[in-house]
Write an enzyme that holds these catalytic residues in place. Structure first.
Site, PDB file in Angstrom:
ATOM      1  N   GLU A   1      -9.315   3.721  -2.086  1.00 38.58           N
ATOM      2  CA  GLU A   1      -8.079   3.581  -2.861  1.00 38.58           C
ATOM      3  C   GLU A   1      -8.336   2.873  -4.188  1.00 38.58           C
ATOM      4  O   GLU A   1      -9.361   2.212  -4.371  1.00 38.58           O
ATOM      5  CB  GLU A   1      -7.044   2.759  -2.072  1.00 38.58           C
TER       6      GLU A   1
ATOM      7  N   ASP B   1      -9.219   0.107   2.335  1.00 42.00           N
ATOM      8  CA  ASP B   1      -8.195  -0.280   3.307  1.00 42.00           C
ATOM      9  C   ASP B   1      -8.684   0.117   4.703  1.00 42.00           C
ATOM     10  O   ASP B   1      -8.308   1.148   5.248  1.00 42.00           O
ATOM     11  CB  ASP B   1      -6.897   0.446   2.938  1.00 42.00           C
TER      12      ASP B   1
ATOM     13  N   ARG C   1      -7.761   3.589  13.628  1.00 43.68           N
ATOM     14  CA  ARG C   1      -6.868   4.732  13.851  1.00 43.68           C
ATOM     15  C   ARG C   1      -6.266   4.769  15.241  1.00 43.68           C
ATOM     16  O   ARG C   1      -5.136   5.254  15.409  1.00 43.68           O
ATOM     17  CB  ARG C   1      -7.629   6.034  13.602  1.00 43.68           C
TER      18      ARG C   1
ATOM     19  N   GLU D   1      -9.960  12.300   7.722  1.00 41.47           N
ATOM     20  CA  GLU D   1      -9.881  13.631   7.112  1.00 41.47           C
ATOM     21  C   GLU D   1     -11.250  14.314   7.051  1.00 41.47           C
ATOM     22  O   GLU D   1     -11.365  15.508   7.300  1.00 41.47           O
ATOM     23  CB  GLU D   1      -9.321  13.513   5.690  1.00 41.47           C
TER      24      GLU D   1
ATOM     25  N   LYS E   1      -4.314  -2.348  10.314  1.00 43.65           N
ATOM     26  CA  LYS E   1      -4.712  -2.564   8.925  1.00 43.65           C
ATOM     27  C   LYS E   1      -4.928  -4.036   8.600  1.00 43.65           C
ATOM     28  O   LYS E   1      -5.629  -4.351   7.644  1.00 43.65           O
ATOM     29  CB  LYS E   1      -3.599  -2.057   7.991  1.00 43.65           C
TER      30      LYS E   1
ATOM     31  N   ASP F   1       0.850  -1.184   0.000  1.00 44.71           N
ATOM     32  CA  ASP F   1       0.000   0.000   0.000  1.00 44.71           C
ATOM     33  C   ASP F   1       0.888   1.238   0.000  1.00 44.71           C
ATOM     34  O   ASP F   1       1.826   1.331   0.797  1.00 44.71           O
ATOM     35  CB  ASP F   1      -0.911  -0.016   1.230  1.00 44.71           C
TER      36      ASP F   1
ATOM     37  N   GLU G   1     -10.342   3.725   3.955  1.00 42.62           N
ATOM     38  CA  GLU G   1      -9.491   4.477   3.042  1.00 42.62           C
ATOM     39  C   GLU G   1      -9.917   4.085   1.630  1.00 42.62           C
ATOM     40  O   GLU G   1      -9.860   2.915   1.258  1.00 42.62           O
ATOM     41  CB  GLU G   1      -8.012   4.161   3.277  1.00 42.62           C
TER      42      GLU G   1
ATOM     43  N   GLN H   1      -3.552   2.151  15.327  1.00 41.14           N
ATOM     44  CA  GLN H   1      -2.463   2.645  14.471  1.00 41.14           C
ATOM     45  C   GLN H   1      -1.591   3.672  15.194  1.00 41.14           C
ATOM     46  O   GLN H   1      -0.355   3.601  15.159  1.00 41.14           O
ATOM     47  CB  GLN H   1      -3.070   3.254  13.209  1.00 41.14           C
TER      48      GLN H   1
ATOM     49  N   HIS I   1      -3.912  13.991   0.946  1.00 34.85           N
ATOM     50  CA  HIS I   1      -4.088  13.071   2.080  1.00 34.85           C
ATOM     51  C   HIS I   1      -2.898  13.151   3.032  1.00 34.85           C
ATOM     52  O   HIS I   1      -3.066  13.322   4.240  1.00 34.85           O
ATOM     53  CB  HIS I   1      -4.259  11.640   1.567  1.00 34.85           C
TER      54      HIS I   1
END
Lengths: 367, 367
Positions: free
Chosen positions: B169, B199, B203, B322, B219, B99, B167, B206, B106
């Protein structure tokens, strides 16, 4: 005999003109398992189908092989092939490859080198076994030539890696998958055996690329493993090292999964380090529990490695980065040569023993 | 027709009681390729054997299918199966999953959120497409339920993720391997097609785990992809976005590999964002060149994804992190509901079109 009936590691071999198949090492020979045991699972070119059978089958097979090699030896002898007549292959098809960072001495040394004067361990380090995914497709068997990678060494700087390093590690090979969405059960229900790992590392590429998503091209060019996978059953277990703070409940040790294995790192035939596995902070059962606590599934062929094994003494460090303190303190070799990082033509061999059981070696030449 | 002869994406389907095999979507039907083309490569349960054949075969097959669907339709009709009679599977066996982090909007937003007042981009960001390896074994097909992961949310804190995110993508699927040790050649010799990727990201897990080796358990629990792989040939290409500084020679663009694709992110059926792929800073050919510059080999089935696609406008952001500015500015949904991160029962769907070609959708429900 150093590869006797208490060892019996599995690998994949081929004779000239024949297809690769599964064998067990016994002395200086390979037992050709498919005909010896009349079981076609060993005619596969990887250990995966056999590893998927699970712990009861692993144990029964081991007993059967021991029996063949002791009481039935006259019949079995026909299936023993001298090692010098075979080629050894990657022993299993690697599904996902995860590398951890389990040595407190290694993590502390890296912290001291890169953040001198600060607390060497990151805040999370004592709370969880830090790990990341590596590239499964570039795991290669011992003996495979390792090409020096090129890459970005800094802003505007591109070229061959100038800080090519090794990492002496122990790898754990998964046989039995987990139920999707559920954490792994007991370690020995899932993990088939161990292999030696050299996680080749390009330190200059790594330093420039790794923030914030971790090492990528610095590691992905090659990871070498030994050709023999030693069954867990062959390895004596010891208690794990004390931990402070006490880990979260899911990480608490339910059995002794420390392994009393001593590695030796040889550079061009000369021993430069003897990393002791028994002192690792995070034990293999803790790695497995952590890796699956979020419901991530295991597959047959998953490989997870310990990260660099380093002990508290200078001659117990498992990477050149530590042995030469990032190149500032070269190691002296016989004949007056010195090394900071690897030169083209250098051969690195990592070998290991666990009591009377040898794990063999993983070797690779740069260039 | 939105799934017409200019589209023709490949997938893997099964009818009740039958084994999965390869098909092509045409309108609201699936063309059963093995009998329609008299080619057993399509009887495989994944696209991998067909993808390994290479670009000339991909093109010839596409022409053959078009021909069957236009001039030979009366014969071909017998092999068209209504979509509502089939189940769709993971379209290919994922080898390695990488990835990237290619959107400057971003990466800048994440920098502003986590390091306010500082330069939002890391020093390496404009010099190379930052990327890392994800877990290949937990890539799942659209429609698979996504269980909320548990994990360490901070020191001494363990529990279900409280900041479950998405996410949006675009993923690229490799058909043709590289020569070991050599960088990839031209993009369209290696890359077969594209897929949509969600994905899923925890958070809180992470933030606590990712220093220094990157995201891992945040992830690895699940990555969803769309069931249809759209051939590169079906996608209109546009020039890539201007780059400053000029990238290293190995990263310079040799052709237009920008893709004019607009995504839509839907939360429980309501569009909450429209991320534009065309504005991505690093283009797919640059990801491929970077990933292999160190000699790392590609395998058939490798998947590499763009990283979160975000545009400059608020309603073009590709993650809830975001869109809600790390939960401080909830999004308002129809009916008065709000969201910061995902709740159990929420369904996220990402769909996309490239001119007249639809890429279909990837969807998943949490809980």
């Amino acid at each position: 005999m150093s590869w006797g009936v208490d060892n019996l590691p599995y690998g994949v071999f081929s004779c000239p003109g024949e297809r690769p198949r599964v064998g067990v090492r016994y002395g200086d020979k390979v037992l050709d398992l498919a005909p010896a045991l009349h079981d076609e699972v060993f005619a596969a070119p990887s250990l995966n189908p056999f590893m998927a059978r699970g712990r009861a089958a692993w144990h029964a097979t081991r007993e059967l092989i021991r029996n063949k090699l002791t009481t039935d030896l006259s019949v079995t002898e026909a299936h023993l092939i001298p090692l010098d007549q075979v080629r050894l292959h990657l022993p299993f098809e690697v599904a996902d490859y995860v590398d951890f960072y389990c040595s407190i001495e290694h993590a502390s040394a890296i912290g001291q080198i890169f953040r001198p004067g600060q607390e060497p361990l990151q805040p999370n380090w004592r709370h969880l076994p830090v790990g990341y995914h590596g590239r499964a497709g570039t795991v290669v068997v011992s003996g495979t030539r390792v090409r020096r990678p090129s890459g970005q060494l800094g802003p505007g700087r591109f070229g061959p890696c100038e800080k090519l390093d090794i990492e002496a590690e122990l790898g754990f090979v998964v046989g039995v998958p987990t139920v999707p969405g559920e954490p792994a059960g007991s370690f020995d229900e899932h993990v088939f055996g161990v292999t030696l790992v050299n996680d080749w590392s390009a330190r200059d590429i790594q330093a420039w690329e790794y923030v914030p998503l971790g090492p990528f091209l610095a590691k992905s060019f090659a990871t070498s493993i030994s050709p023999w996978v030693t069954p867990l059953e062959a390895l004596p277990r010891v208690p794990g090292r004390a931990q402070d703070p006490e880990p979260a409940p899911y990480l608490r040790r339910r059995a002794d999964w420390g392994l009393d294995i001593t590695l030796e790192v040889l550079l061009n035939g000369e021993v430069i380090s003897r990393p002791p596995y028994a002192g690792m902070y995070w034990t293999p059962d803790q790695m497995l529990a952590h890796m699956t606590v979020n419901g991530a599934t295991l597959r047959t062929g998953d490989l997870f490695a310990s990260g660099t094994i380093s002990g508290p003494e200078r001659d117990q460090r498992g990477s050149l980065m530590e042995l030469t303190w990032n190149g500032t303190d070269p190691i002296k070799l016989r004949g007056g040569e010195t090394r900071t990082f690897l030169q083209d033509g250098d051969t690195v061999t990592i070998r290991a023993t666990a009591g009377g059981v040898t794990l063999g070696e993983v070797s690779g030449t740069v260039g």
